[in-house]
Design an enzyme around this catalytic site. Structure first.
Site, PDB file in Angstrom:
ATOM      1  N   GLY A   1       0.822  -1.199   0.000  1.00  0.00           N
ATOM      2  CA  GLY A   1       0.000   0.000   0.000  1.00  0.00           C
ATOM      3  C   GLY A   1       0.856   1.250   0.000  1.00  0.00           C
ATOM      4  O   GLY A   1       2.095   1.193  -0.001  1.00  0.00           O
ATOM      5  N   ARG A  37       2.954   4.148   1.250  1.00  0.00           N
ATOM      6  CA  ARG A  37       3.887   4.299   2.369  1.00  0.00           C
ATOM      7  C   ARG A  37       4.092   3.004   3.159  1.00  0.00           C
ATOM      8  O   ARG A  37       4.324   3.020   4.360  1.00  0.00           O
ATOM      9  CB  ARG A  37       3.424   5.415   3.316  1.00  0.00           C
ATOM     10  CG  ARG A  37       3.396   6.791   2.695  1.00  0.00           C
ATOM     11  CD  ARG A  37       4.820   7.288   2.485  1.00  0.00           C
ATOM     12  NE  ARG A  37       4.822   8.660   2.006  1.00  0.00           N
ATOM     13  CZ  ARG A  37       5.211   9.022   0.803  1.00  0.00           C
ATOM     14  NH1 ARG A  37       5.641   8.130  -0.052  1.00  0.00           N
ATOM     15  NH2 ARG A  37       5.215  10.290   0.445  1.00  0.00           N
ATOM     16  N   LYS A  82       7.504  -0.322   0.271  1.00  0.00           N
ATOM     17  CA  LYS A  82       7.812  -1.136  -0.918  1.00  0.00           C
ATOM     18  C   LYS A  82       8.934  -0.538  -1.751  1.00  0.00           C
ATOM     19  O   LYS A  82       9.798  -1.260  -2.230  1.00  0.00           O
ATOM     20  CB  LYS A  82       6.552  -1.377  -1.754  1.00  0.00           C
ATOM     21  CG  LYS A  82       5.924  -0.138  -2.332  1.00  0.00           C
ATOM     22  CD  LYS A  82       4.548  -0.436  -2.908  1.00  0.00           C
ATOM     23  CE  LYS A  82       3.883   0.839  -3.346  1.00  0.00           C
ATOM     24  NZ  LYS A  82       3.651   1.811  -2.277  1.00  0.00           N
ATOM     25  N   ALA A  87      11.444   5.154 -14.104  1.00  0.00           N
ATOM     26  CA  ALA A  87      10.413   5.953 -13.442  1.00  0.00           C
ATOM     27  C   ALA A  87       9.171   6.045 -14.316  1.00  0.00           C
ATOM     28  O   ALA A  87       9.264   6.285 -15.517  1.00  0.00           O
ATOM     29  CB  ALA A  87      10.951   7.356 -13.154  1.00  0.00           C
ATOM     30  N   HIS A  89      12.020  10.360  -3.681  1.00  0.00           N
ATOM     31  CA  HIS A  89      12.602   9.152  -4.279  1.00  0.00           C
ATOM     32  C   HIS A  89      13.975   9.458  -4.879  1.00  0.00           C
ATOM     33  O   HIS A  89      14.909   8.674  -4.733  1.00  0.00           O
ATOM     34  CB  HIS A  89      11.674   8.580  -5.361  1.00  0.00           C
ATOM     35  CG  HIS A  89      10.539   7.785  -4.809  1.00  0.00           C
ATOM     36  ND1 HIS A  89      10.503   6.412  -4.862  1.00  0.00           N
ATOM     37  CD2 HIS A  89       9.391   8.164  -4.188  1.00  0.00           C
ATOM     38  CE1 HIS A  89       9.393   5.979  -4.294  1.00  0.00           C
ATOM     39  NE2 HIS A  89       8.698   7.029  -3.884  1.00  0.00           N
ATOM     40  N   ARG A 107      16.784   9.675  -2.300  1.00  0.00           N
ATOM     41  CA  ARG A 107      17.190   8.400  -1.699  1.00  0.00           C
ATOM     42  C   ARG A 107      18.099   7.580  -2.589  1.00  0.00           C
ATOM     43  O   ARG A 107      18.835   6.715  -2.105  1.00  0.00           O
ATOM     44  CB  ARG A 107      15.945   7.546  -1.396  1.00  0.00           C
ATOM     45  CG  ARG A 107      15.215   7.915  -0.173  1.00  0.00           C
ATOM     46  CD  ARG A 107      14.294   6.804   0.292  1.00  0.00           C
ATOM     47  NE  ARG A 107      13.648   6.064  -0.776  1.00  0.00           N
ATOM     48  CZ  ARG A 107      12.371   5.741  -0.790  1.00  0.00           C
ATOM     49  NH1 ARG A 107      11.598   6.109   0.194  1.00  0.00           N
ATOM     50  NH2 ARG A 107      11.861   5.046  -1.786  1.00  0.00           N
ATOM     51  N   ARG A 108      18.036   7.796  -3.894  1.00  0.00           N
ATOM     52  CA  ARG A 108      18.771   6.942  -4.832  1.00  0.00           C
ATOM     53  C   ARG A 108      20.251   7.304  -4.877  1.00  0.00           C
ATOM     54  O   ARG A 108      20.620   8.473  -4.867  1.00  0.00           O
ATOM     55  CB  ARG A 108      18.189   7.069  -6.241  1.00  0.00           C
ATOM     56  CG  ARG A 108      16.836   6.430  -6.371  1.00  0.00           C
ATOM     57  CD  ARG A 108      16.439   6.237  -7.810  1.00  0.00           C
ATOM     58  NE  ARG A 108      16.392   7.436  -8.615  1.00  0.00           N
ATOM     59  CZ  ARG A 108      15.286   8.129  -8.874  1.00  0.00           C
ATOM     60  NH1 ARG A 108      14.137   7.770  -8.361  1.00  0.00           N
ATOM     61  NH2 ARG A 108      15.337   9.191  -9.639  1.00  0.00           N
TER      62      ARG A 108
END
EC number: 2.7.1.156
Length: 174
Positions: free
Chosen positions: A8, A10, A13, A32, A49, A52-53
């Site tokens: 779901g 948050r 995943k 993406a 996102h 974080r990468r």
């Protein structure tokens, strides 16, 4: 190796998928499917996102032609991380007619078995609660459910993530 990570909003995943991609030790390309458009909230999600990468990961932005994008970028000794299938499906349902939507899903599903390298796909599990009101929303949930079943059948590992905890549904444990 093909992995499908469901969960779901948050649920953790994407973080799990990113960790799995790093654990492969392979070069990673992030595929993406989100579009920024004029949505400030989506812009913030995308930025989160991106932050974080790792800097050495490649980036490919996929539109409706996800199957073609994966065929063009998958190769032995490489990891593709697709985030996320339900955003891709949303764009297809919103932007394309029903025939084009079905054709693009078919092309994607037909491409999966022969893709070389490691493929990690993230998707939102949306159909575990109340049946939504509205024709388009119900169609989205139906299409997402069918897509997830088809992708899971073609995947070596399927993981459901809840509250940051992975539950392996198919394949070897993590």
């Amino acid at each position: 190796m093909k992995e499908l990570i469901l969960g779901g909003v948050r649920s953790g995943k994407s973080a799990l998928a990113e960790r799995r991609a790093m654990e492969t030790g392979l070069p990673v390309t992030y595929v993406a499917t989100a579009r920024m458009r004029d949505d400030e909230e989506m812009r913030q999600r995308i930025q989160h996102h991106q932050d974080r990468r790792p800097d050495d990961w490649g980036l490919v932005e996929a539109e409706g032609n996800l199957g073609d994008v994966l065929q063009a970028h998958a190769r032995p000794g490489h990891c593709l991380l697709v985030d996320c299938l339900t955003l891709w499906l949303t764009h297809l349902l919103w932007d394309e007619d029903e025939d084009t939507c079905r054709q693009e899903q078919t092309r994607f599903l037909e491409a999966l078995p022969d893709l070389p390298g490691h493929l990690i796909m993230v998707s939102n599990e949306t159909s575990m609660g109340i049946v939504p009101m509205g024709e388009l929303t119900r169609r989205f949930c139906d299409e997402a459910g069918r897509l997830h079943q088809a992708v899971a059948a073609r995947s070596d590992r399927v993981v459901l993530t809840i509250a940051g905890l992975p539950l392996v549904l198919k394949g070897e444990s993590l």
